[in-house]
Scaffold this motif. Structure first.
Motif, short mmCIF file in Angstrom:
data_model
loop_
_atom_site.label_atom_id
_atom_site.label_comp_id
_atom_site.label_asym_id
_atom_site.label_seq_id
_atom_site.Cartn_x
_atom_site.Cartn_y
_atom_site.Cartn_z
N LEU A 62 0.86 -1.19 0.00
CA LEU A 62 0.00 0.00 0.00
C LEU A 62 0.90 1.24 0.00
O LEU A 62 1.80 1.35 0.83
N VAL A 63 0.62 2.15 -0.92
CA VAL A 63 1.42 3.37 -1.01
C VAL A 63 0.50 4.54 -1.37
O VAL A 63 -0.53 4.34 -2.01
N GLN A 64 0.88 5.72 -0.94
CA GLN A 64 0.09 6.90 -1.28
C GLN A 64 0.40 7.36 -2.70
O GLN A 64 1.50 7.11 -3.23
N LYS A 112 -0.12 6.29 -9.14
CA LYS A 112 -1.45 6.88 -9.16
C LYS A 112 -2.46 5.83 -8.73
O LYS A 112 -2.23 4.62 -8.87
N PRO A 113 -3.63 6.27 -8.24
CA PRO A 113 -4.66 5.29 -7.86
C PRO A 113 -5.01 4.32 -8.99
O PRO A 113 -5.32 3.16 -8.73
N VAL A 114 -4.94 4.76 -10.23
CA VAL A 114 -5.26 3.89 -11.36
C VAL A 114 -4.25 2.78 -11.55
O VAL A 114 -4.47 1.84 -12.32
N ASP A 115 -3.10 2.87 -10.86
CA ASP A 115 -2.10 1.80 -10.94
C ASP A 115 -2.42 0.65 -10.00
O ASP A 115 -1.73 -0.38 -10.01
N THR A 116 -3.45 0.81 -9.18
CA THR A 116 -3.86 -0.25 -8.27
C THR A 116 -4.25 -1.51 -9.05
O THR A 116 -5.11 -1.46 -9.92
N ALA A 117 -3.60 -2.61 -8.72
CA ALA A 117 -3.83 -3.86 -9.46
C ALA A 117 -2.98 -4.96 -8.84
O ALA A 117 -2.09 -4.69 -8.02
N VAL A 134 -0.64 -4.38 -5.55
CA VAL A 134 -0.22 -2.99 -5.39
C VAL A 134 -1.48 -2.15 -5.22
O VAL A 134 -2.38 -2.19 -6.06
N THR A 135 -1.53 -1.40 -4.14
CA THR A 135 -2.67 -0.53 -3.87
C THR A 135 -2.16 0.89 -3.67
O THR A 135 -1.29 1.12 -2.83
N VAL A 136 -2.69 1.81 -4.45
CA VAL A 136 -2.29 3.21 -4.38
C VAL A 136 -3.47 4.02 -3.88
O VAL A 136 -4.54 4.05 -4.51
N SER A 137 -3.30 4.65 -2.75
CA SER A 137 -4.38 5.45 -2.15
C SER A 137 -4.27 6.90 -2.59
O SER A 137 -3.17 7.42 -2.81
N SER A 138 -5.42 7.55 -2.67
CA SER A 138 -5.43 8.96 -3.13
C SER A 138 -5.26 9.92 -1.97
O SER A 138 -5.32 9.54 -0.81
#
Length: 126
Positions: free
Chosen positions: A11-13, A87-92, A122-126
């Motif tokens: 998880l990353v911002q 970016k959040p759209v990279d979450t996958a 990979v989870t990208v938080s906004s």
């Protein structure tokens, strides 16, 4: 035969970085093209980046160009995906895949690859 195992997800911002690793076993790894793919919830798996058997050439999807870099270390049987400015759209879920080829060609289609890892989230938080 090649076995692949991904690691490094988490998880990353937004705006942060992660480095994914793909560890490979198998005597012929150094003769394989390695690709990274990803699959977001509810979407088809898509190509991210690929590197030739000797690291001499790479390609990347337009959506990640300038942010993601693929590299490999054949001495260590490792391939990396450095992801910056996430970016959040990279979450996958991110997968590495391999295909035996010393031709210098690069591949961006799932059906071109023969071996797959199980993926790392990979989870990208906004």
């Amino acid at each position: 035969q090649v076995q692949l195992a991904e690691s490094g997800g988490g998880l990353v911002q937004a705006g942060g970085s992660l480095r994914l690793s793909c560890a490979a076993s198998g005597r012929t790894f150094s003769s394989h093209v390695i690709g990274w793919f990803r699959q977001a919830p509810g979407k088809q798996r898509e190509f991210v980046a690929a590197v030739t058997w000797n690291g001499g050439a790479t390609i990347a999807a337009n959506s990640v160009k300038g942010r993601f870099t693929i590299s490999r270390d054949n001495a260590q049987n490792m391939v990396y995906l450095q992801m910056n400015n996430l970016k959040p759209v990279d979450t996958a879920v991110y997968y590495c895949a391999s295909k035996y080829s010393r031709s210098g060609a690069l591949y961006s289609e799932e059906h071109d690859y023969d071996y797959w890892g199980r993926g790392t989230q990979v989870t990208v938080s906004s």
